[in-house]
Write an enzyme that holds these catalytic residues in place. Structure first.
Site, PDB file in Angstrom:
ATOM      1  CG  HIS A  29     -37.329  29.867 -23.126  1.00  0.00           C
ATOM      2  ND1 HIS A  29     -36.803  28.935 -24.363  1.00  0.00           N
ATOM      3  CD2 HIS A  29     -38.193  29.038 -22.544  1.00  0.00           C
ATOM      4  CE1 HIS A  29     -37.294  27.880 -24.296  1.00  0.00           C
ATOM      5  NE2 HIS A  29     -38.012  27.742 -22.952  1.00  0.00           N
ATOM      6  CD  GLU A  74     -36.950  28.062 -18.177  1.00  0.00           C
ATOM      7  OE1 GLU A  74     -37.533  26.959 -18.237  1.00  0.00           O
ATOM      8  OE2 GLU A  74     -37.846  28.993 -18.764  1.00  0.00           O
ATOM      9  CG  HIS A  75     -33.770  25.752 -21.933  1.00  0.00           C
ATOM     10  ND1 HIS A  75     -33.997  24.514 -22.556  1.00  0.00           N
ATOM     11  CD2 HIS A  75     -35.169  26.287 -21.939  1.00  0.00           C
ATOM     12  CE1 HIS A  75     -35.302  24.429 -22.815  1.00  0.00           C
ATOM     13  NE2 HIS A  75     -36.094  25.572 -22.317  1.00  0.00           N
ATOM     14  CD  GLU A 121     -39.373  24.811 -25.026  1.00  0.00           C
ATOM     15  OE1 GLU A 121     -40.106  25.465 -24.296  1.00  0.00           O
ATOM     16  OE2 GLU A 121     -38.273  25.052 -24.792  1.00  0.00           O
TER      17      GLU A 121
END
Length: 457
Positions: free
Chosen positions: A77, A80-81, A157
């Protein structure tokens, strides 16, 4: 919604004659899907949809949180950022600015089994988008100045989505307790103490290991032809040489599960208690023929919509719940989850609601389901396939998810027919075999200092 209500308003007998057949025919006569490979191993799926001058472009990688090395949870993840930080050819922000200037849309997502990037543009911009995406497939550049602030973004997040959500925290606990050995037990976003230690080198190592054309799938849906997409793909992605050998994704598998497990999460912010349970069950990729489809039908009959057993028995018949339902996550590379959930009325305890839900499940496992329930569930499932064809983004997502979780294009095309072959005996057997509490974890969400109460006298 008008069509769906019409379907459900029909009697099961009439629906079986009028609707199932037409829905199946519509599904079978859907878009003419093209599927091929480039010489470098990159798969391509084209879903023509000429109704509007719009194209959805997606690149999927067969890698997710379940493929992360030990101690590096959240790296899929996090990467992905970082994929939006730019390359030497296209510095940080350029791709997004160009898309915004032309009125395009973009986003990305990570799951346990895949990571995806997508854009929505007009057809004349498709090749340009491919050039940008092909560039960052192997050209990503990162510095600590970019990586460390983005790690803080991910931590925030995690804080907003999980740490500040009692229900999400309980969900993490249930997942971790359900999977005794498989990496599906760790959260996709990662464990906070491991996210805090992720580094630039961790991201680059993961990127070089998994981001290669022979581990990627291009899905294009919209106002295009297969010939156009193939030509553009060969001119952009086709020029990238594979940089890693990608073998089968072999994860640690689950041992036999033999004990009933419960998890209680107490928090002062909880205003209404609730329960959630996950069962370990086969996915579409790991199931025997007919098993996954039977679980899909079972989830519909048991807890989807106002006609479900849960709703008719425990919301309308004997009011015990304010909300209740069931679900099945069929698309996963390894064994997956079947879930149930409920929120009791103020005068009902969690234990009372749980016992009532267990009784409904036991009734199906013992006596099966009615023909009316069976046909109505099939109509709903097949109709959803038809309605999905109105959304090119949904269609593109279906094929991307399928191909990254061990399924095929043909599997999706033939899914409506397989659903219609499900029998009441198969649904009963699915409940008997897989909804065994020894294969499950039940989570209770309660206000701090409260405990799940026993039945009141």
């Amino acid at each position: 919604m008008i069509c769906r209500r019409t379907f459900l308003a029909l009697s099961a007998a009439a629906a079986a004659l009028l609707s199932v057949g037409s829905a199946s025919d519509a599904a079978a006569s859907g878009p003419d899907i093209s599927h091929f490979k480039l010489q470098n191993g990159m798969e391509v799926v084209v879903i023509p949809d000429r109704r509007a001058p719009v194209v959805t472009h997606m690149v999927w990688y067969r890698v997710g949180s379940a493929d992360e090395p030990p101690g590096k949870s959240g790296i899929a993840h996090f990467l992905e950022h970082l994929m939006f930080k730019g390359t030497e050819k296209n510095p940080a922000g350029r791709f997004s600015k160009v898309l915004a200037a032309m009125g395009g849309q973009e986003n990305a997502f990570t799951s346990s089994d895949y990571t995806g990037y997508f854009q929505r543009v007009t057809p004349d911009r498709l090749k340009m988008v491919m050039e940008f995406e092909a560039d960052r497939m192997t050209g990503l550049t990162l510095t600590d100045k970019e990586v460390l602030p983005e790690r803080d973004v991910v931590l925030e997040e995690q804080n907003s989505r999980v740490a500040n959500s009692p229900a999400a925290k309980l969900g993490e606990e249930v997942l971790a307790a359900l999977y005794l050995n498989h990496p599906y037990g760790r959260p996709v976003i990662g464990w906070r103490h491991e996210i805090e230690k992720l580094s630039r080198q961790d991201a680059l190592d993961f990127y070089k290991r998994w981001y290669t054309p022979n581990n990627a799938i291009l899905v294009v849906a919209g106002d295009v032809t297969p010939e156009e997409v193939k030509a553009f793909a060969e001119e952009t992605y086709g020029k990238i040489a594979p940089r890693a050998e990608i073998g089968p994704r072999q994860r640690p598998q689950e041992p036999e599960q033999r004990s009933v497990r419960t998890v209680t999460f107490a928090d002062p912010r909880v205003t209404q208690p609730s329960l959630q349970r996950s069962y370990l069950v086969p996915s579409a990729a790991t199931a025997k023929p007919g098993e996954s489809e039977a679980l899909e039908v079972l989830s519909q009959i048991l807890g989807t919509g106002t006609n479900s057993r849960f709703h008719s028995r425990l919301v309308i018949g004997k009011p015990m719940a304010t909300s209740i339902g069931a679900w099945y996550m069929g698309t996963a590379l390894d064994h997956t989850r079947f879930g149930i959930y409920g929120t009791p009325r103020a005068d009902v305890t969690l234990k009372e609601l749980e016992e009532a839900m267990d009784a409904v499940i036991a009734e199906i496992a013992e006596n099966g389901v009615t023909n009316d329930e069976l046909e109505r569930a099939k109509i709903k499932l097949v109709a959803d396939v038809v309605y999905a064809q109105d959304s090119q983004a949904t269609m593109a997502r279906w094929y991307g998810v399928a191909l990254t979780t061990g399924l095929t294009v043909d599997h999706l095309k033939t899914w409506p027919d397989r659903v219609q072959k499900v029998t009441s005996d198969q649904v009963r057997d699915a409940a008997r075999t897989w909804l065994d509490k020894r294969r499950s974890v039940t989570g209770y969400l309660v206000k701090e200092h409260d405990k799940p109460q026993e039945r009141r006298s």
